[in-house]
Design a protein around this motif. Structure first.
Motif: not given
Length: 558
Positions: A504-506, A248-256
């Motif tokens: 969200l795409d390099p 669960d990211t808790e809404g803290l981030f959307r990508a890594g």
């Protein structure tokens, strides 16, 4: 005559405005005005406290949210690093000058003035970002590396990332934070587990993520567009946040975005009760929770953890300093590292990956070709297969004789197959150096990454890379950390990173098209010296050896 005077006055005003410095940038946080500094096209707000100082009762305790800002302050310089682990240079006699320069100016250049009151955060934004109405810019949150023993945000210049994003017309905001390292951030024992205060360094990072959610709009950032990004221990941290709290990211981030770091094979936090620093198969010192209790005079206390919170800082720091470092015989078998604590991490991170308890977010994960060379300079006393076998047993104490034999076959004594890879008979500074470098690089970096991506294939967007740049660096080759030059040095990897954070795409108009990674087509973007600077390759090298390494580390979490 009057018109001439007016013209002269206007000219004087224009000249004054042209030669006077621009007003310092400000943002409003709660009821406080925070003043930063402008540098060219970027504005920096540095050294902002993001949690209460971890002093006294808050030492060895969970980070507490910062109280509302109610007094204006300047944020023009970074705060001190968190308490660092002392390092001692390995014997570098006989090594080429460029190797010595690389070592001294990389890992040994990362030790900064430190202080226990260290939980600060830095924000660098384009000067065009709005503080009054959100510009909704994507946010890159950088987590530094250093073996969970040392380092700080000062290691790299985030303004280079923001400047490059402006040039790409994909402006981003760069954030970096301090977090507790060494025992201050990763103390491990039954007492720590019972108190629910394990993995404090990761908890500090998590608290910084919450700060970003609360305050980044004031800087023009979009809290819904946060990418967490790190290298080495920072990349491992990114991966661990993906498996924390059941994914669960808790809404803290959307990508890594991970450079040289994946979920690592660690066991229960009680394993840190007794950590042995073994040198040439002979126990020389014991560095663990119990030893710290004794060194700080807390042995007779009914609550040893609370007792150490009251110990004077110089004494507790001296006790920590006795621990071995990443540049010592045990090398990548760190004394201070994240472990399964039952709070943030419910199990061995690799088992959590197997169980599917991973955040389903887009990721980029890659390595350098010769990850193990830098760390193997501390193992130059290993010159025979027998000594290598002893070393492997220190890393995997429960390894079977059969698995050990297979590892020695998978990583043969033939120096042409060792690391730095593809360098023929060169760089063999001892009979076993290239062999142990290959083993360590795969065990700590390459195999965990491949295991991670294979388990996530088909579940989320994945991109992977391999950096083979600086291959001609004697002894080290494409060593751990060399890929950061591709990013902070304004290289092509920075372009891919920035576009990934924004879209969200390099992919974009830089280099070549970077296809996604899947088990059926394990594509990797390869960064090369010379021409072509970029190419595509497959993640299928050393399959048998790395498969065995994965099997062994799953059975032997540290």
């Amino acid at each position: 005559m009057l018109s001439l005077r007016i013209f002269t006055l206007v000219l004087e005003v224009c000249l004054a405005l042209a030669t006077s410095p621009l007003a310092s940038p400000t943002v409003v946080l709660d009821s406080a005005t925070v003043t930063g500094v402008r540098s060219g096209d970027t504005e920096e707000f540095l050294g902002i406290p993001f949690a209460q100082p971890p002093l006294g009762p808050l030492r060895f305790n969970l980070p507490q949210p910062i109280l509302p800002y109610n007094m204006s302050f300047s944020a023009t310089s970074m705060g001190p690093a968190c308490p660092q682990q002392p390092l001692h240079l390995p014997n570098m006699s006989g090594l080429p000058d460029e190797v010595i320069d690389c070592i001294v100016n990389s890992i040994y250049g990362f030790i900064f003035p430190d202080d226990e009151d260290c939980l600060t955060i830095n924000v660098i934004r384009p000067a065009t970002a709005s503080s009054t109405a959100s510009s909704e810019l994507p946010v890159l949150v950088w987590i530094f590396g250093g073996g969970f023993e040392l380092g700080g945000p000062q290691m790299y210049d985030g303004a280079t990332i923001v400047q490059r994003s402006i040039e790409l017309d994909e402006p981003v905001i760069y954030v970096s934070m301090n977090y507790r390292v060494t025992a201050f951030g990763f103390l491990a024992s039954q007492e720590v587990k019972d108190a629910g205060v394990g993995n404090l360094g990761l908890q500090d990072q998590r608290e910084a993520f919450r700060w970003v959610q609360k305050y980044i709009e004031a800087f023009g950032g979009d809290p819904k567009k946060v990418t967490i990004w790190g290298q080495s221990a920072g990349a491992i941290s990114v991966a661990l946040h993906m498996v924390a709290n059941g994914g669960d990211t808790e809404g803290l981030f959307r990508a890594g975005f991970m450079q040289s770091g994946s979920p690592i094979p660690v066991g229960d936090i009680t394993h840190g009760q007794k950590y042995l620093n073994i040198l040439c198969s002979r126990i020389t010192t014991v560095v663990d929770y119990d030893a710290m209790v004794e060194a700080t005079g807390c042995s007779g206390s009914n609550d040893t953890l609370n007792c150490m919170r009251g110990v004077e800082y110089p004494l507790i720091k001296a006790a920590v300093a006795d621990a071995s470092s990443i540049i010592s015989y045990q090398s990548l078998n760190f004394p201070w590292l994240p472990r399964a604590d039952g709070v943030l991490l419910s199990d061995d991170p690799q088992k959590l990956v197997q169980q599917g308890q991973v955040a389903s977010i887009p990721i980029v994960s890659g390595d350098c070709d010769d990850e193990g060379t830098l760390f193997s300079l501390s193992n130059l006393n290993i010159t025979t297969q027998s000594e290598l076998s002893t070393y492997i047993r220190t890393v995997f104490p429960k390894i079977s004789e059969s698995d050990l034999a297979q590892l020695l076959t998978g990583y043969p004594a033939d120096i042409t197959q060792g690391s730095p890879f593809n360098t023929s008979i060169y760089n063999a500074i001892t009979p076993e150096y290239k062999r142990i470098s290959a083993f360590q690089g795969d065990a700590a970096f390459q195999a965990p990454r491949r295991f991670f991506l294979q388990n996530l294939s088909g579940k989320q967007p994945i991109w992977s890379f391999i950096s083979k740049r600086l291959k001609d660096l004697p002894v080290l080759g494409s060593a751990h950390g060399t890929d950061t030059l591709n990013v902070y040095g304004g290289g092509d990897m920075a372009d891919y990173l920035i576009r990934f954070a924004a879209n969200l795409d390099p992919n974009g108009n830089t280099g070549i098209e970077w296809p996604q990674y899947t088990n059926s087509s394990p594509n990797m973007l390869q960064f090369n010296d010379g021409f072509p600077a970029l190419s595509l390759s497959q993640d299928d090298y050393r399959e048998s050896a790395m498969g065995l390494v994965t099997k062994v580390i799953l059975a032997n979490p540290v």
